[in-house]
Design a protein around this motif. Sequence first.
Motif, PDB file in Angstrom:
ATOM      1  N   LEU A  58      45.752  55.629  16.443  1.00  0.00           N
ATOM      2  CA  LEU A  58      46.040  54.310  16.288  1.00  0.00           C
ATOM      3  C   LEU A  58      45.049  53.265  16.685  1.00  0.00           C
ATOM      4  CD1 LEU A  58      49.128  52.973  17.171  1.00  0.00           C
ATOM      5  CD2 LEU A  58      48.064  52.787  19.590  1.00  0.00           C
ATOM      6  N   THR A  59      43.778  53.574  17.194  1.00  0.00           N
ATOM      7  CA  THR A  59      42.750  52.538  17.064  1.00  0.00           C
ATOM      8  C   THR A  59      41.884  52.802  16.010  1.00  0.00           C
ATOM      9  OG1 THR A  59      42.644  53.023  19.636  1.00  0.00           O
ATOM     10  CG2 THR A  59      40.484  51.924  18.699  1.00  0.00           C
ATOM     11  N   SER A  60      41.870  53.809  15.317  1.00  0.00           N
ATOM     12  CA  SER A  60      40.968  53.793  14.036  1.00  0.00           C
ATOM     13  C   SER A  60      41.717  53.506  13.048  1.00  0.00           C
ATOM     14  CB  SER A  60      40.697  55.413  14.099  1.00  0.00           C
ATOM     15  OG  SER A  60      39.836  55.675  15.236  1.00  0.00           O
ATOM     16  N   PHE A  61      42.926  53.727  12.814  1.00  0.00           N
ATOM     17  CA  PHE A  61      43.439  53.799  11.391  1.00  0.00           C
ATOM     18  C   PHE A  61      44.817  53.002  11.443  1.00  0.00           C
ATOM     19  CE2 PHE A  61      41.160  57.865  11.653  1.00  0.00           C
ATOM     20  CZ  PHE A  61      40.107  57.456  10.706  1.00  0.00           C
ATOM     21  N   ARG A  62      45.857  53.373  12.199  1.00  0.00           N
ATOM     22  CA  ARG A  62      47.341  52.968  12.158  1.00  0.00           C
ATOM     23  C   ARG A  62      47.673  51.467  12.486  1.00  0.00           C
ATOM     24  NH1 ARG A  62      50.551  56.810  15.756  1.00  0.00           N
ATOM     25  NH2 ARG A  62      52.266  55.165  15.449  1.00  0.00           N
ATOM     26  N   ASP A  63      47.113  50.905  13.796  1.00  0.00           N
ATOM     27  CA  ASP A  63      47.285  49.655  14.084  1.00  0.00           C
ATOM     28  C   ASP A  63      46.401  48.711  13.234  1.00  0.00           C
ATOM     29  OD1 ASP A  63      48.484  47.880  16.210  1.00  0.00           O
ATOM     30  OD2 ASP A  63      46.495  47.425  16.102  1.00  0.00           O
ATOM     31  N   ARG A  64      47.040  47.730  12.608  1.00  0.00           N
ATOM     32  CA  ARG A  64      45.986  46.837  11.997  1.00  0.00           C
ATOM     33  C   ARG A  64      45.189  46.038  12.500  1.00  0.00           C
ATOM     34  NH1 ARG A  64      50.057  43.123   8.624  1.00  0.00           N
ATOM     35  NH2 ARG A  64      48.216  42.061   7.836  1.00  0.00           N
ATOM     36  N   SER A  65      45.617  45.677  14.024  1.00  0.00           N
ATOM     37  CA  SER A  65      44.600  44.916  14.716  1.00  0.00           C
ATOM     38  C   SER A  65      43.388  45.834  15.000  1.00  0.00           C
ATOM     39  CB  SER A  65      45.244  44.334  15.810  1.00  0.00           C
ATOM     40  OG  SER A  65      46.070  43.376  15.297  1.00  0.00           O
ATOM     41  N   LEU A  66      43.839  46.934  15.767  1.00  0.00           N
ATOM     42  CA  LEU A  66      42.928  47.912  16.366  1.00  0.00           C
ATOM     43  C   LEU A  66      41.795  48.520  15.316  1.00  0.00           C
ATOM     44  CD1 LEU A  66      44.897  49.707  18.977  1.00  0.00           C
ATOM     45  CD2 LEU A  66      43.442  48.038  19.265  1.00  0.00           C
ATOM     46  N   SER A  67      42.256  48.949  14.052  1.00  0.00           N
ATOM     47  CA  SER A  67      41.559  49.314  13.280  1.00  0.00           C
ATOM     48  C   SER A  67      40.784  48.221  12.504  1.00  0.00           C
ATOM     49  CB  SER A  67      42.489  50.076  12.184  1.00  0.00           C
ATOM     50  OG  SER A  67      43.236  49.237  11.373  1.00  0.00           O
ATOM     51  N   SER A  68      41.105  47.020  12.400  1.00  0.00           N
ATOM     52  CA  SER A  68      40.229  46.124  11.967  1.00  0.00           C
ATOM     53  C   SER A  68      38.963  45.755  12.899  1.00  0.00           C
ATOM     54  CB  SER A  68      41.152  44.755  11.503  1.00  0.00           C
ATOM     55  OG  SER A  68      42.037  44.755  10.529  1.00  0.00           O
ATOM     56  N   ILE A  69      39.417  45.655  14.295  1.00  0.00           N
ATOM     57  CA  ILE A  69      38.440  45.687  15.239  1.00  0.00           C
ATOM     58  C   ILE A  69      37.313  46.879  15.194  1.00  0.00           C
ATOM     59  CG2 ILE A  69      38.061  45.769  17.701  1.00  0.00           C
ATOM     60  CD1 ILE A  69      40.793  44.306  17.842  1.00  0.00           C
ATOM     61  N   SER A  70      37.869  47.906  14.795  1.00  0.00           N
ATOM     62  CA  SER A  70      36.980  49.156  14.925  1.00  0.00           C
ATOM     63  C   SER A  70      35.790  49.034  13.602  1.00  0.00           C
ATOM     64  CB  SER A  70      37.664  50.586  14.703  1.00  0.00           C
ATOM     65  OG  SER A  70      38.568  50.790  15.926  1.00  0.00           O
ATOM     66  N   GLN A  71      36.466  48.460  12.411  1.00  0.00           N
ATOM     67  CA  GLN A  71      35.447  48.603  11.294  1.00  0.00           C
ATOM     68  C   GLN A  71      34.541  47.374  11.615  1.00  0.00           C
ATOM     69  OE1 GLN A  71      35.109  46.203   8.594  1.00  0.00           O
ATOM     70  NE2 GLN A  71      36.770  44.688   9.533  1.00  0.00           N
ATOM     71  N   ALA A  72      34.940  46.319  12.057  1.00  0.00           N
ATOM     72  CA  ALA A  72      34.125  45.085  12.447  1.00  0.00           C
ATOM     73  C   ALA A  72      33.105  45.461  13.340  1.00  0.00           C
ATOM     74  CB  ALA A  72      34.624  43.761  12.807  1.00  0.00           C
ATOM     75  N   GLY A  73      33.212  46.312  14.366  1.00  0.00           N
ATOM     76  CA  GLY A  73      32.354  46.793  15.499  1.00  0.00           C
ATOM     77  C   GLY A  73      31.306  47.554  14.681  1.00  0.00           C
ATOM     78  N   LEU A  74      31.757  48.714  13.760  1.00  0.00           N
ATOM     79  CA  LEU A  74      31.037  49.554  13.322  1.00  0.00           C
ATOM     80  C   LEU A  74      29.782  48.510  12.320  1.00  0.00           C
ATOM     81  CD1 LEU A  74      31.630  52.742  11.371  1.00  0.00           C
ATOM     82  CD2 LEU A  74      30.371  50.882  10.222  1.00  0.00           C
ATOM     83  N   VAL A  75      30.508  47.564  11.676  1.00  0.00           N
ATOM     84  CA  VAL A  75      29.589  46.829  10.594  1.00  0.00           C
ATOM     85  C   VAL A  75      28.459  46.073  11.354  1.00  0.00           C
ATOM     86  CG1 VAL A  75      29.423  45.190   8.778  1.00  0.00           C
ATOM     87  CG2 VAL A  75      31.148  47.067   8.711  1.00  0.00           C
TER      88      VAL A  75
END
Length: 426
Positions: free
Chosen positions: A236-253
């Motif tokens: 859910l956090t990494s891929f499925r939820d649009r908000s949570l996954s957007s947050i995760s990739q922004a944090g990585l970058v």
Amino acid sequence: MPGSTRHQNPAATLRPALGLRQNLAQFMLLVAVNALVGGTLGQERTVLPLVADQVFGLGQYTAALTYIVAFGVAKAATNYFAGTLSDRYGRKPVLVAGWLIALPVPFLLIFGDSWGLIVAANVVLGISQGLTWSTTVMMKMDLVGPERRGLAMGLNEAAGYLGVAGTALATGYIASSFGLRPWPFLLGAAFIAIGLGLSVLTVRETHHHAKAEAAGHVSVHAGAGAGLRTREVFTLTSFRDRSLSSISQAGLVNNLNDGLAWGLFPVLFAAAGLGIERIGILAAAYPAVWGAGQMVTGPLSDRIGRKPLIAGGMLVQAGALFLVAVGQDFGTWLAALVLLGAGTAMVYPTLLAAIGDVAHPLWRARSVGIYRLWRDGGFAVGALLSGVLADAYGIPAAVLVVAVITAASGVLVAVRMRRTDHHRRH
């Protein structure tokens, strides 16, 4: 009526109060603890890239940045487990364990006579940071409840990165007067001792606050209530939820470009002829603006929403990195690093607050840990990518590539992430 109190539900009277004002003393204590966590990390920011170059003679950037890769991988993996451990055993034991693990780090940095020992120190530091910083985030979220989460994260991250900045500046001055080792790293030893003492003697458990919030929480996902398994929270956090996954990739970058700044900027500035004191000022300016700015951007995100600050902050960071790449003097680089700090301040606490908006209180700690897995994995990705590019094409080219990646991340947030501010009203 006089007899009415006899018939109150005892559980209701014992339920922990949520809110910043109600938990101010404990909250501010955790702010101080996180400043020490940041200072423990800050002991490396100015000095260690120069140790790699001047003490160990590591000419290739990829080899010199192995300590950041080691730190990032260790911290990212520990973040993943920190949430699960704190849900199972409580927040305070995980915090104390993180400080205990940090005890040997300054001595490895001082006495390490091979680069392998320096890398090993950063593995240990990454594990410690994953436990201590993650847990202070969770504890503040527990205490304040949903309404002031942005303010809480702003204060938490401000304390941590002002600790990084102050220590980076102080170690620059110490190194210029007394050498690269051992004196700069004695600050880290002092911070660890104080942080451990405060955590053992004065910090109180907050897990029961999260349970109190969960009792009145309305899930924002159909079927995604309190009973999710860790694997489900991960997807859910990494891929499925649009908000949570957007947050995760922004944090990585975000941490990708921070890994670049940590490992290569001091080398770039030294190659241009700047002395250690001026390099220390530049190394401190970025986290100082980042830290102080979060005291504004965190509460601002409570008012205007998370998404505009996240998308806008990534674009500001991209512009700042472009300015670093084309700059050739102290003044230009100082302006660029101030701008980079401002962009990071817009993003950093807001990402954490947005996770708290969406995640259910009973799996929020795991979701925060998974987000921080992706975010701090960015250190390793950034160090590897920028090291390879710098070896092949030079540091300015590496900075330009990371600037483009950062801008693309901001556009992705603008397109894909939903606004999360309405979740706080539930």
